[in-house]
Scaffold this motif. Structure first.
Motif, PDB file in Angstrom:
ATOM      1  N   THR A 149      -0.230   6.149  -4.847  1.00 25.31           N
ATOM      2  CA  THR A 149       0.365   5.580  -3.640  1.00 25.31           C
ATOM      3  C   THR A 149       1.608   6.338  -3.188  1.00 25.31           C
ATOM      4  O   THR A 149       2.089   6.115  -2.075  1.00 25.31           O
ATOM      5  N   GLN A 150       2.119   7.239  -4.043  1.00 22.86           N
ATOM      6  CA  GLN A 150       3.278   8.053  -3.685  1.00 22.86           C
ATOM      7  C   GLN A 150       3.409   9.185  -4.692  1.00 22.86           C
ATOM      8  O   GLN A 150       2.837   9.133  -5.784  1.00 22.86           O
ATOM      9  N   VAL A 151       4.153  10.211  -4.322  1.00 27.32           N
ATOM     10  CA  VAL A 151       4.454  11.293  -5.250  1.00 27.32           C
ATOM     11  C   VAL A 151       5.512  10.808  -6.232  1.00 27.32           C
ATOM     12  O   VAL A 151       6.492  10.150  -5.846  1.00 27.32           O
ATOM     13  N   ASN A 162       5.629   6.264 -16.212  1.00 30.68           N
ATOM     14  CA  ASN A 162       4.405   6.267 -17.024  1.00 30.68           C
ATOM     15  C   ASN A 162       3.321   5.373 -16.420  1.00 30.68           C
ATOM     16  O   ASN A 162       2.304   5.124 -17.050  1.00 30.68           O
ATOM     17  N   ARG A 163       3.541   4.909 -15.195  1.00 32.17           N
ATOM     18  CA  ARG A 163       2.518   4.143 -14.479  1.00 32.17           C
ATOM     19  C   ARG A 163       2.438   4.663 -13.042  1.00 32.17           C
ATOM     20  O   ARG A 163       2.755   3.938 -12.076  1.00 32.17           O
ATOM     21  N   PRO A 164       2.008   5.911 -12.876  1.00 36.70           N
ATOM     22  CA  PRO A 164       1.994   6.508 -11.537  1.00 36.70           C
ATOM     23  C   PRO A 164       0.852   6.026 -10.656  1.00 36.70           C
ATOM     24  O   PRO A 164       0.862   6.266  -9.447  1.00 36.70           O
ATOM     25  N   ASP A 223      -1.103  17.275 -10.981  1.00 38.36           N
ATOM     26  CA  ASP A 223      -0.557  18.065  -9.872  1.00 38.36           C
ATOM     27  C   ASP A 223      -0.508  17.246  -8.584  1.00 38.36           C
ATOM     28  O   ASP A 223       0.412  17.401  -7.769  1.00 38.36           O
ATOM     29  N   GLU A 224      -1.495  16.385  -8.385  1.00 35.44           N
ATOM     30  CA  GLU A 224      -1.473  15.509  -7.206  1.00 35.44           C
ATOM     31  C   GLU A 224      -0.341  14.488  -7.310  1.00 35.44           C
ATOM     32  O   GLU A 224       0.420  14.284  -6.352  1.00 35.44           O
ATOM     33  N   ILE A 225      -0.240  13.839  -8.450  1.00 33.20           N
ATOM     34  CA  ILE A 225       0.792  12.815  -8.642  1.00 33.20           C
ATOM     35  C   ILE A 225       2.179  13.409  -8.447  1.00 33.20           C
ATOM     36  O   ILE A 225       3.044  12.792  -7.806  1.00 33.20           O
ATOM     37  N   PRO A 242      -1.940  14.662  -2.308  1.00 34.92           N
ATOM     38  CA  PRO A 242      -3.070  14.059  -1.593  1.00 34.92           C
ATOM     39  C   PRO A 242      -2.919  14.208  -0.081  1.00 34.92           C
ATOM     40  O   PRO A 242      -1.806  14.261   0.448  1.00 34.92           O
ATOM     41  N   ALA A 243      -4.056  14.237   0.598  1.00 35.75           N
ATOM     42  CA  ALA A 243      -4.046  14.358   2.056  1.00 35.75           C
ATOM     43  C   ALA A 243      -3.469  13.113   2.711  1.00 35.75           C
ATOM     44  O   ALA A 243      -2.958  13.178   3.834  1.00 35.75           O
ATOM     45  N   PHE A 244      -3.550  11.967   2.027  1.00 38.01           N
ATOM     46  CA  PHE A 244      -3.017  10.713   2.561  1.00 38.01           C
ATOM     47  C   PHE A 244      -2.836   9.747   1.401  1.00 38.01           C
ATOM     48  O   PHE A 244      -3.320   9.989   0.287  1.00 38.01           O
ATOM     49  N   PHE A 245      -2.136   8.647   1.658  1.00 39.61           N
ATOM     50  CA  PHE A 245      -1.942   7.594   0.662  1.00 39.61           C
ATOM     51  C   PHE A 245      -2.469   6.271   1.219  1.00 39.61           C
ATOM     52  O   PHE A 245      -2.357   6.017   2.428  1.00 39.61           O
TER      53      PHE A 245
END
Length: 341
Positions: free
Chosen positions: A7-9, A16-18, A49-51, A57-60
């Motif tokens: 849901t966010q970077v 520890n809960r991304p 790498d996405e997190i 990500p392209a969107f959230f």
């Protein structure tokens, strides 16, 4: 349907809960798409790498995951390749245009319209996933769902890396980093290049022991010189320092293949120690791996079924996706990590 979404970077050093558990509508397949009930999804370093925003990500929210195995439960009105109940896989490549110069010469991995599953379109950290039928693959019967999942990326990208490393018949191949992809490359070499020898570089003693138990002829620390100069080295780490030490272990004319979607910036100063005569001269090469083609995925699945290559996996339920990602980040669990319903 239940999903575990980005849901966010964020930084895994601090969080520890991304991933956030969400309830989203079950997707509806388009004209030439199929809907899968997900039975397994591998956990890949690309998710990290996405997190952390290196390949955002392209969107959230984004549902990550690009090593998907599932059963077809619904087909679009013009989808004809698969039937209800078929077991299929989905890999990193979700879309390519098919018309650009790269696609026309068989390099759809370089297509400017390339889309990645779980980064540009929803992936497999979910109960259901949809995919264009032309970007799905039959799964050979020899594999369980959990065994098949990491083959779709860690295996396919390792297969491409091995091809890019050049002719390795009777050669000495180095692997720096020994996670999901590298341990499958070792199995590929053993099954298809019996006269080649494999040398492993890993910072973890457990990874080095694992490599030796699988048949590596030598294993040492990342900065350690190999007992012999190597014909090629495949780097699967997210760091810069292994690049420098891999170059030092190459024989003249050797090739370093970097199998990483991004490199972290923390240790880039290591490259300031590059010494051209020692590290790069004598026609050494550096080549990067960019994505995969559908031929890489299907070609590897065929090879893996013939050998057969059965990856070492650790299973987590979907609700434990945060734990799986953090275990991958910290290197606590050997082999591949797989989410199951």
């Amino acid at each position: 349907m239940k999903v575990m979404a980005i849901t966010q970077v964020s930084s895994l050093r601090e969080d520890n809960r991304p991933l956030t558990e969400l309830d989203l509508p079950v997707p509806e397949p388009g004209e030439k798409e199929i809907l899968l009930s997900v039975s397994a999804c591998g956990v890949c370093h690309t998710e990290i790498d996405e997190i952390e925003g290196r390949t955002p990500p392209a969107f959230f929210p984004m549902v990550p995951g690009h090593e998907i195995v599932g059963r077809v439960v619904k087909t679009g009105p013009k989808a004809e390749r698969f039937s209800i109940g078929d077991r299929v896989g989905v890999a990193w490549i979700a879309r390519a245009c098919g018309k650009c110069p790269a696609c026309l010469r068989g390099e759809e991995n370089l297509c400017p319209d390339f889309a990645g599953t779980g980064r540009d379109v929803f992936g497999g950290y979910a109960e259901f996933a949809k995919v264009a039928e032309d970007f799905a693959y039959p799964i050979p019967d020899v594999f369980t769902d959990s065994q098949a999942a990491p083959l779709l990326c860690a295996g396919a990208i390792g297969f491409r890396s091995l091809r890019l490393a050049g002719d390795l018949s009777g050669a000495r191949l180095g692997l720096t980093g020994f996670g999901a992809s590298a341990h499958l490359v070792l199995k590929m070499v053993q099954g298809s290049l019996p006269h080649a020898s494999v040398y492993v570089f890993a910072r973890s003693a457990k990874e080095r022991e694992f490599a030796l138990s699988l048949g590596a002829c030598w294993a040492g620390e990342t900065e350690e010189p190999a007992p012999e100069k190597l014909s090629a080295i495949i780097d699967t780490t997210p760091a810069w320092k292994p690049v420098l030490f891999a170059l030092r272990n190459l024989a003249p004319g050797g090739r370093l293949v970097i199998n990483a979607i991004r490199k972290q910036g923390d240790d880039r100063l290591a490259l300031s120690e590059l010494d051209y005569p020692r590290d790069l001269w004598m026609e050494k090469e550096i080549k990067s791996v960019a994505n995969v083609t559908r031929m890489d995925v299907s070609g590897f699945l065929d090879l893996a079924a013939r050998i057969p290559i059965l990856p070492t996996v650790t299973e987590y339920t979907l609700s434990r996706a945060n734990e799986a990602v953090c275990d991958l980040y910290s290197g606590h669990v050997r082999g591949a990590k797989v989410l199951i319903p």
